[in-house]
Design a protein around this motif. Sequence first.
Motif, short mmCIF file in Angstrom:
data_model
loop_
_atom_site.label_atom_id
_atom_site.label_comp_id
_atom_site.label_asym_id
_atom_site.label_seq_id
_atom_site.Cartn_x
_atom_site.Cartn_y
_atom_site.Cartn_z
N TYR A 1 23.73 47.04 52.77
CA TYR A 1 25.12 46.60 52.89
C TYR A 1 25.19 45.30 53.67
O TYR A 1 24.51 45.12 54.68
N THR A 2 26.02 44.40 53.18
CA THR A 2 26.19 43.13 53.89
C THR A 2 27.65 42.73 53.82
O THR A 2 28.38 43.14 52.92
N SER A 3 28.07 41.94 54.79
CA SER A 3 29.48 41.58 54.88
C SER A 3 29.80 40.43 53.95
O SER A 3 29.03 39.50 53.80
N VAL B 1 17.73 42.69 55.90
CA VAL B 1 16.89 42.33 54.76
C VAL B 1 15.59 41.68 55.22
O VAL B 1 14.53 41.87 54.61
N THR B 2 15.63 40.93 56.31
CA THR B 2 14.42 40.29 56.81
C THR B 2 13.34 41.33 57.07
O THR B 2 12.17 41.13 56.74
N GLY B 3 13.75 42.45 57.65
CA GLY B 3 12.80 43.52 57.92
C GLY B 3 12.33 44.21 56.65
O GLY B 3 11.15 44.54 56.51
N GLY C 1 7.94 30.93 62.26
CA GLY C 1 9.01 30.96 61.27
C GLY C 1 10.35 31.19 61.91
O GLY C 1 10.45 31.76 63.00
N SER C 2 11.41 30.74 61.22
CA SER C 2 12.77 30.89 61.73
C SER C 2 13.69 31.28 60.58
O SER C 2 13.50 30.83 59.44
N VAL C 3 14.69 32.09 60.87
CA VAL C 3 15.65 32.52 59.85
C VAL C 3 16.97 32.98 60.46
O VAL C 3 17.00 33.38 61.61
N GLY C 4 18.02 32.92 59.68
CA GLY C 4 19.29 33.54 60.05
C GLY C 4 20.43 32.59 60.20
O GLY C 4 21.58 32.92 59.94
N GLU C 5 20.15 31.40 60.67
CA GLU C 5 21.18 30.38 60.85
C GLU C 5 20.46 29.04 61.00
O GLU C 5 19.24 29.02 61.21
N PRO C 6 21.20 27.95 60.92
CA PRO C 6 20.51 26.67 61.11
C PRO C 6 19.89 26.61 62.50
O PRO C 6 20.49 27.09 63.46
N ILE C 7 18.68 26.09 62.59
CA ILE C 7 18.06 25.98 63.91
C ILE C 7 18.34 24.58 64.46
O ILE C 7 18.09 23.58 63.79
N TRP D 1 19.92 20.50 54.21
CA TRP D 1 20.40 20.76 55.56
C TRP D 1 21.55 21.75 55.42
O TRP D 1 22.59 21.40 54.87
N ILE D 2 21.34 22.98 55.88
CA ILE D 2 22.38 24.00 55.75
C ILE D 2 23.40 23.78 56.85
O ILE D 2 23.03 23.62 58.02
N ILE D 3 24.68 23.77 56.47
CA ILE D 3 25.72 23.57 57.49
C ILE D 3 26.27 24.91 57.97
O ILE D 3 26.33 25.16 59.16
N GLY D 4 26.65 25.78 57.07
CA GLY D 4 27.12 27.09 57.50
C GLY D 4 27.95 27.76 56.43
O GLY D 4 28.09 27.24 55.32
N ARG D 5 28.50 28.92 56.76
CA ARG D 5 29.27 29.70 55.80
C ARG D 5 30.59 29.00 55.48
O ARG D 5 31.22 28.43 56.36
N ILE D 6 30.99 29.12 54.22
CA ILE D 6 32.30 28.57 53.84
C ILE D 6 33.32 29.69 53.69
O ILE D 6 34.48 29.47 53.45
N ILE E 1 31.06 35.61 59.73
CA ILE E 1 30.66 35.03 61.01
C ILE E 1 29.22 35.44 61.29
O ILE E 1 28.85 36.59 61.09
N LYS E 2 28.42 34.47 61.70
CA LYS E 2 27.03 34.77 62.03
C LYS E 2 26.87 34.85 63.53
O LYS E 2 26.80 33.84 64.21
N VAL E 3 26.86 36.05 64.08
CA VAL E 3 26.73 36.25 65.51
C VAL E 3 25.27 36.59 65.82
O VAL E 3 24.78 37.62 65.35
N TYR F 1 23.37 37.77 63.05
CA TYR F 1 23.88 38.94 62.33
C TYR F 1 25.13 38.56 61.56
O TYR F 1 25.98 37.84 62.06
N ARG F 2 25.22 39.11 60.37
CA ARG F 2 26.30 38.72 59.50
C ARG F 2 27.44 39.72 59.60
O ARG F 2 27.27 40.90 59.33
N LEU F 3 28.62 39.25 60.02
CA LEU F 3 29.77 40.14 60.17
C LEU F 3 30.96 39.54 59.43
O LEU F 3 31.16 38.33 59.43
C1 WT7 Z 1 23.20 33.70 55.63
C2 WT7 Z 1 22.63 34.95 55.04
C3 WT7 Z 1 18.05 35.95 55.18
C4 WT7 Z 1 17.78 36.85 56.24
C5 WT7 Z 1 18.69 36.83 57.40
C6 WT7 Z 1 20.10 36.54 57.10
C7 WT7 Z 1 22.43 31.95 56.99
C8 WT7 Z 1 19.95 32.31 56.80
C9 WT7 Z 1 19.17 30.36 57.35
C10 WT7 Z 1 18.44 29.16 57.69
C11 WT7 Z 1 20.50 28.07 57.95
C12 WT7 Z 1 20.58 30.29 57.37
C13 WT7 Z 1 23.20 31.39 55.81
C14 WT7 Z 1 23.09 32.49 54.77
N1 WT7 Z 1 21.03 31.53 57.03
N2 WT7 Z 1 18.83 31.61 57.00
N3 WT7 Z 1 17.11 29.13 57.70
N4 WT7 Z 1 19.16 28.05 57.96
N5 WT7 Z 1 21.24 29.15 57.67
O1 WT7 Z 1 20.57 37.18 55.95
O2 WT7 Z 1 22.61 38.30 56.83
O3 WT7 Z 1 22.32 37.87 54.36
O4 WT7 Z 1 22.79 35.99 55.96
O5 WT7 Z 1 22.49 33.37 56.82
O6 WT7 Z 1 24.52 31.20 56.19
O7 WT7 Z 1 24.11 32.46 53.80
P1 WT7 Z 1 22.10 37.41 55.76
#
Ligand code: WT7
Length: 650
Positions: free
Chosen positions: A281-283, A328-330, A402-408, A529-534, A538-540, A543-545
Amino acid sequence: MSIDVVEPKTISQFEDEQGIYQPAPHIVEQANITAYMRSKGFSTWEELYQWSIEHPHLFWADMANRLEWYEPWEKVLDDSNKPFYKWFVGGKFNIVHNAIDRHLKTARRNKQALIWEGEDGSYRAFSYFGINREVSKFANVLKSMGVQPGDIVSIYMPRIPELVFAMLACAKIGAAHSVIYGGFSVEALRERIADAQSKVLITADGGYMRGKIVELKKIADEAMGHSPSIQTCIVVRRTGHNVEMQAGRDYWWHDLMSLPIATARCETVPVDAEHPLYILYTSGSTGKPKGVVHVHGGYAVYIASTLYFTFDIKEEDRYWCAADPGWVTGHSYIVYGPLIEGATSFMYEGAPNYPYPNRWWSLVEKYGINILYTAPTAIRGLMRFGDAWPNRHDLSSLRLLGSVGEPINPEAWRWFYNVIGKGRCPIMDTWWQTETGGFMITPNPTTPLKPGSATRPFLGIQADVVDEQGHSKGANEDGLLVIKSPWPGMMRTILRDPDRYVNQYWNSDPRGMYTAGDSARKDEDGYFWIIGRIDDVIKVSGYRLGTAEIESALVSHPAVSEAAAIGLPHEVKGTAIHCFVILRAGIEETPALEDELKAHVAREMGPIARPESIKFVSMLPKTRSGKIMRRVLKAQALGQDPGDLSTLEG
Ligand code: WT7
């Protein structure tokens, strides 16, 4: 007068004048991707990439052939019913056969598959042989409980090995799992169990987090009280504290595992390549969370190949993805990916800074971790404690980060690179989503890196930045991030809501591109270059909420009449939740009520959803059709121009 001191900008020898980090020749030379590139007769990554998108069928067939199939597929891709794509049509497969069974026939049988350390310092390790035993036994337990192919088993557990066994046991017998993150609370759990219609819930008495017990069974009891579908609850004993066990419904894991039916022999069930593997499940922007469906075949092919090329996994590696298996990362990169690749996956139960801020670095040293995959929020959080904590430890085993989840942010990138990686380890900034199954835009060890950019699409992936009409944007222009062709790891649908799958991801674009919900730009070198959600996600702390979920938690409190939630920048969390609340008539606005509402959201949704601030207001900006205009609230909070207000209610 000033004295010219030439300070080295960085300790890395690989940063060039443009601030681009060039790959080290020895890393390029031994990289998995270099070997593949040469085997295909190409001399550059660009040529290989071009070939992969022009001949996706050949490329993905190559990748599928790295795995074992019970029966070969007839067709790589069936796109006759877009966007309901099917991959490896006709193939018979099971991800568990590839993650476990096939290794048992080789020397990997005795290799460590999973190493685990608890927050309290306890240690457990399982070879491939050992993991097969646990998974087979538990699969037999599930079968004895009546779990069948097609059922969805809900799993709500701390980060312990049994979580991994439970997932694999479901997959082995063709049942789908739905893992609900252990940081979620009653309402989030109840809603997900109800949507999945699970008959079986697997949980634990509790888990450890920062030395305290998280009362998972208690939360599960409350949720099960309102979950009529649940018939059986299996409970792992982790903390040993007292929990209520309801006779006829609740069973201890260890009791079941010692029954004669729990033998270590269990056939892995061959399933169709398109058979559901899990629901996660995801938001989304509106309404209740979406049950994203992933399948056995294409998903396995996708996560295995992305892990192999991006993290460059080698036989002798010890690999640590510090995410929670509940996300999902896990799923992709702690459990399935590393096991398919025959790697050694390390898992740690607790908080990164418990009991001291060196816990992670001491784990890297103790277990000789070669690859560390984490999130910007964790990096920023640990960076705050200063360099002395990591510097106390020998981190020389690290080869790749490695990095994931939001722009670093580049500052965190450089700290990770210099202080943790000692200027030797390339950072794979992987952009992807729950829906995509695996990495989509990501470097590989041969890619020149620009801090803050996820660089370029993975092999076989066509990504672009477009306008609302689907036309490509020019270099460095903001636009919508889209994927222009299907890939094997893609979600197949939303559980019980195929229309929402079509509308949310495909229909907003007339040309049928997959719309990710992110904004991005592409620079002159083709780097993304990822900017963010449109949307209203919200990415806290990564974590996606969904704002809708937070708002519905707030209005479920008797004092609240209306609520709006927005995300505002936060130094460590990236974004934090801020709420605006209209109280019911006659209710007094007090600081005590503010605290109570914060606690209420945390109780309903989980601690990660606790609002940073709650502001009492008398009205909320809305469109004439009654939708809350969150962007207006956000602009006000940031002191910015709210933009077009023509749809604002008069
Ligand atoms: C959203 C997806 C994929 C596993 C963890 C999150 C943001 C994810 C990056 C990155 C910039 C990123 C996006 C995306 N995001 N990785 N490397 N750089 N933004 O999975 O909870 O489904 O979230 O996370 O906004 O849409 P998720």
